[in-house]
Design a protein around this motif. Structure first.
Motif, short mmCIF file in Angstrom:
data_model
loop_
_atom_site.label_atom_id
_atom_site.label_comp_id
_atom_site.label_asym_id
_atom_site.label_seq_id
_atom_site.Cartn_x
_atom_site.Cartn_y
_atom_site.Cartn_z
N GLY A 92 44.05 33.77 23.39
CA GLY A 92 44.66 32.96 24.18
C GLY A 92 45.82 33.61 24.93
O GLY A 92 46.43 32.64 25.78
N VAL A 93 46.31 34.85 24.63
CA VAL A 93 47.43 35.31 25.67
C VAL A 93 46.76 35.50 27.24
O VAL A 93 45.63 35.65 27.31
N THR A 94 47.87 35.17 28.11
CA THR A 94 47.54 35.27 29.44
C THR A 94 48.17 36.39 30.13
O THR A 94 47.99 36.47 31.64
N SER A 95 48.67 37.13 29.65
CA SER A 95 49.14 38.49 30.19
C SER A 95 49.43 39.45 29.07
O SER A 95 49.65 39.18 28.04
N PHE A 96 49.70 40.90 29.75
CA PHE A 96 50.13 41.70 28.70
C PHE A 96 51.34 42.53 29.23
O PHE A 96 51.61 42.68 30.58
N LYS A 97 52.01 43.42 28.46
CA LYS A 97 53.05 44.30 28.67
C LYS A 97 52.98 45.61 28.15
O LYS A 97 52.99 45.63 26.82
N ALA A 98 53.04 46.77 28.84
CA ALA A 98 53.38 47.98 28.38
C ALA A 98 54.71 48.49 28.20
O ALA A 98 55.43 47.88 28.90
N TYR A 99 54.77 49.11 27.18
CA TYR A 99 56.23 49.68 26.72
C TYR A 99 56.38 51.18 26.93
O TYR A 99 55.82 51.78 27.35
N MET A 100 57.69 51.42 26.41
CA MET A 100 58.21 52.75 26.56
C MET A 100 57.60 53.92 26.45
O MET A 100 57.90 55.01 26.95
N ASN A 101 56.75 53.86 25.26
CA ASN A 101 56.38 55.26 24.71
C ASN A 101 54.61 55.16 24.98
O ASN A 101 54.11 56.14 24.39
N ILE A 102 54.35 54.26 25.73
CA ILE A 102 52.77 54.39 26.04
C ILE A 102 52.53 55.73 26.77
O ILE A 102 53.09 56.15 27.59
N THR A 103 51.20 56.07 26.61
CA THR A 103 50.74 57.25 27.39
C THR A 103 49.83 56.66 28.60
O THR A 103 49.45 55.41 28.67
N ARG A 104 49.85 57.87 29.52
CA ARG A 104 49.00 57.27 30.83
C ARG A 104 47.68 56.76 30.30
O ARG A 104 47.24 55.94 30.90
N ALA A 105 47.17 57.50 29.58
CA ALA A 105 45.67 57.23 29.26
C ALA A 105 45.54 56.06 28.67
O ALA A 105 44.68 55.21 28.91
N GLU A 106 46.48 55.55 27.52
CA GLU A 106 46.64 54.39 26.86
C GLU A 106 46.93 53.23 27.95
O GLU A 106 46.16 51.99 27.93
N LEU A 107 47.84 53.38 28.90
CA LEU A 107 47.96 52.42 29.90
C LEU A 107 47.00 52.20 30.78
O LEU A 107 46.62 51.04 31.12
N LYS A 108 46.23 53.19 31.22
CA LYS A 108 45.02 53.01 32.13
C LYS A 108 44.07 52.21 31.25
O LYS A 108 43.38 51.36 32.19
N ALA A 109 43.57 52.58 30.04
CA ALA A 109 42.74 51.56 29.37
C ALA A 109 43.17 50.12 29.36
O ALA A 109 42.29 49.23 29.42
N ALA A 110 44.61 49.79 29.07
CA ALA A 110 44.83 48.61 28.82
C ALA A 110 44.80 47.86 30.16
O ALA A 110 44.51 46.64 30.32
N ILE A 111 45.16 48.61 31.24
CA ILE A 111 45.09 47.97 32.57
C ILE A 111 43.74 47.65 33.18
O ILE A 111 43.43 46.65 33.36
N ASP A 112 42.83 48.55 32.94
CA ASP A 112 41.49 48.40 33.40
C ASP A 112 40.81 47.27 32.36
O ASP A 112 40.19 46.27 32.94
N GLU A 113 41.02 47.00 31.10
CA GLU A 113 40.63 46.04 30.43
C GLU A 113 41.37 44.66 30.65
O GLU A 113 40.44 43.52 30.66
N ALA A 114 42.39 44.70 30.94
CA ALA A 114 43.09 43.32 31.44
C ALA A 114 42.48 43.00 32.61
O ALA A 114 42.13 41.65 32.67
N HIS A 115 42.38 43.80 33.58
CA HIS A 115 41.75 43.30 34.93
C HIS A 115 40.30 42.80 34.60
O HIS A 115 39.95 42.13 35.34
N LYS A 116 39.46 43.46 33.86
CA LYS A 116 38.13 43.10 33.63
C LYS A 116 38.17 41.46 33.12
O LYS A 116 37.37 40.83 33.42
N LEU A 117 39.32 41.14 32.42
CA LEU A 117 39.27 39.85 31.74
C LEU A 117 40.10 38.90 32.69
O LEU A 117 40.55 37.97 32.54
N HIS A 118 40.49 39.34 33.94
CA HIS A 118 41.24 38.46 34.98
C HIS A 118 42.53 38.28 34.58
O HIS A 118 42.91 37.20 34.89
N LEU A 119 43.10 39.30 34.06
CA LEU A 119 44.55 38.99 33.45
C LEU A 119 45.47 40.23 34.06
O LEU A 119 44.94 41.15 34.38
#
Length: 486
Positions: A205-232
């Motif tokens: 039920g969360v409705t947004s996400f936040k990346a933090y200071m030590n995330i890698t570019r590959a991890e960030l890209k995967a999280a962004i793409d998945e969030a956008h797929k879920l319209h978040l």
């Protein structure tokens, strides 16, 4: 202010707005509940940036604004509660876009800011929602969670009128990489882990996400793409990933204005957070410099919003160290003692460890936010109640608006940033963020005129959320001596 009241029991029985009668934990803080309320003789700041409208009446029915007229032009026999608000201003409920439900605790911290590990993040589930609502925050994004089930359960209780607080956009657990200083954060093991975290918490039920200071570019890209797929949407307080990299990866929002961009930090290597955490980049990227112009164009072209969090940085400039008795009175005794020791240390720190003038950097960060808005960027507002401990929920949201004015925005522009812009980003501008017929009656009543003295936004008396008017002082009194404890 004069209130012509109806008996609270009658109002509760009559209201079709409420799915459930407010629990005693909520009803104790209600000043007016409708179902019909009229705010008479108010000055209206509508949140669009338009000039204030003087001596107006606002009609509220079942939680919605049904009419706005010049004062006294519409009479009615069934107006319900009428509030005479000569000398008061009404503006939209604040949409807080960096509003945590936790505090930062440093065990055994001393006057030199030495402490014992681990760095802890205690949850403020009791005091924080009350402080936010009392100060005029009617909608907020948690912008990172350490007790996500707690935040989701709190949202459910607030929505059911069983606990007081703003409506919540619950952000999932921090998307953090290896090497985090926070023991309560999961450390991602790779892109698949980032994707799985987004999937799991979106299902909860969360409705947004936040990346933090030590995330890698590959991890960030995967999280962004998945969030956008879920319209978040996904925001980030970044360090290991630079602002240009994040924009190219498709991030929706970047936290802390321009204060934590590391693209020009000496020795910056891909996917690693440098110890300088952005200060050299901010010092180099002065307003209107080629570097600033290029970055701002990139962000605007990629529709990346920025969240201004000036209160958490204002201790960088001793003349901006804003100490208020109301803040100290709200803190628990140990929290107050720890904060004052840290604040005294801040007064002596005019430069960062790498020799950069902190006050000059703070002023430059303000100037870059103005430049971003002038270029068409969407600037959001929130206080980030962490840092040295002096930024508190609610009070910090008000302080953010004041500091936006210090940064060069007009009071009307600053209020728009803290209201309409947040609603726009959350895709809720059809319901909240401005004062208009048909929208939710999310309204803040303050004594005075913030267009002439922005500090009047601190004079909160009643905060309406969905047409229910909460007594600001009662909410504040319930938190005295509690913040930092629970």
């Amino acid at each position: 202010m004069h209130v012509r009241p109806l008996p609270i029991a009658l109002c509760l029985a009559a209201s079709s707005l409420l799915a459930q009668t407010p629990s005693p934990a909520v009803a104790n803080y209600i000043k007016t509940i409708g179902p019909r309320t009229v705010l008479r003789h108010v000055r209206i700041i509508d949140g669009t940036g338009a000039p204030a409208a003087i001596d107006q009446d606002i009609f509220i029915v079942d939680g919605k604004i049904t009419n706005i007229t010049p004062a006294g032009t519409v009479a009615c026999n069934d107006c319900g509660q009428e509030l005479d608000l000569h000398g008061h201003t009404v503006f939209p409920g604040i949409v807080g876009m960096h509003d945590h439900l936790f505090y930062i605790a440093r065990p055994d911290a001393d006057a030199e800011r030495h402490s014992q590990p681990p760095l802890l993040v205690p949850q403020m589930t009791f005091s924080a929602p009350r402080l936010y609502l009392a100060a005029g925050v009617t909608t907020m994004r948690t912008t990172g969670s350490v007790e996500t089930y707690t935040d989701l359960n709190l949202k459910r209780e607030i929505d059911a009128n069983r606990l007081p607080g703003p409506r919540l956009d619950v952000t999932g657990p921090y998307l953090e990489g290896a090497g985090s200083p926070f023991i309560q954060m999961h450390q991602l093991t790779g892109p698949e882990d980032a994707k799985a975290l987004v999937d799991f918490w979106a299902a909860q039920g969360v409705t947004s996400f936040k990346a933090y200071m030590n995330i890698t570019r590959a991890e960030l890209k995967a999280a962004i793409d998945e969030a956008h797929k879920l319209h978040l949407k996904l925001t980030g307080h970044l360090c290991s990933v630079t602002y240009p990299e994040a924009a190219e990866l498709g991030i929706d929002n970047l936290e802390h204005g321009f204060f934590v961009n590391t693209q020009l930090d000496p020795g910056k290597t891909p996917d690693l957070c440098p110890p300088t955490t952005g200060a050299p980049t901010l010092a180099k990227m002065t307003a209107n410099s080629p570097e600033a112009v290029a970055l701002i164009k990139l962000l605007v072209d990629h529709h990346v919003a920025l969240t201004s969090t000036l209160p958490v940085f204002e201790s960088s400039d001793p003349k901006h160290l804003h100490l208020q008795p109301r803040v100290l009175a709200t803190m628990s005794a140990p929290t107050r003692e720890a904060y004052l020791a840290t604040r005294n240390l801040e007064l002596t720190r005019t430069t960062s460890p790498n020799g950069i003038d902190r006050a000059k950097n703070f002023a430059n960060g303000m100037a870059l936010e103005r430049e971003f808005v002038a270029a068409g960027g969407l600037l959001l507002a929130g206080p980030d109640p962490t840092g040295d401990g002096g930024v508190l929920p609610g009070y910090g949201d008000q302080r953010e608006v004041e500091l936006l004015v210090d940064a060069g925005f007009t009071p009307l522009e600053a209020i728009r940033i803290a209201t309409q812009n947040g609603a726009t980003y959350l895709n809720r501008a059809d319901k909240i963020g401005t004062i208009a017929v048909g929208k939710n009656a999310d309204l803040v009543i303050v004594k005075g005129d913030p267009t002439k003295n922005i500090n009047d936004i601190e004079n909160t008396e009643i905060v309406f959320k969905d047409g229910i008017g909460y007594d600001s002082q009662k909410l504040l009194d319930s938190t005295k001596g509690r913040y930092g404890q629970y």
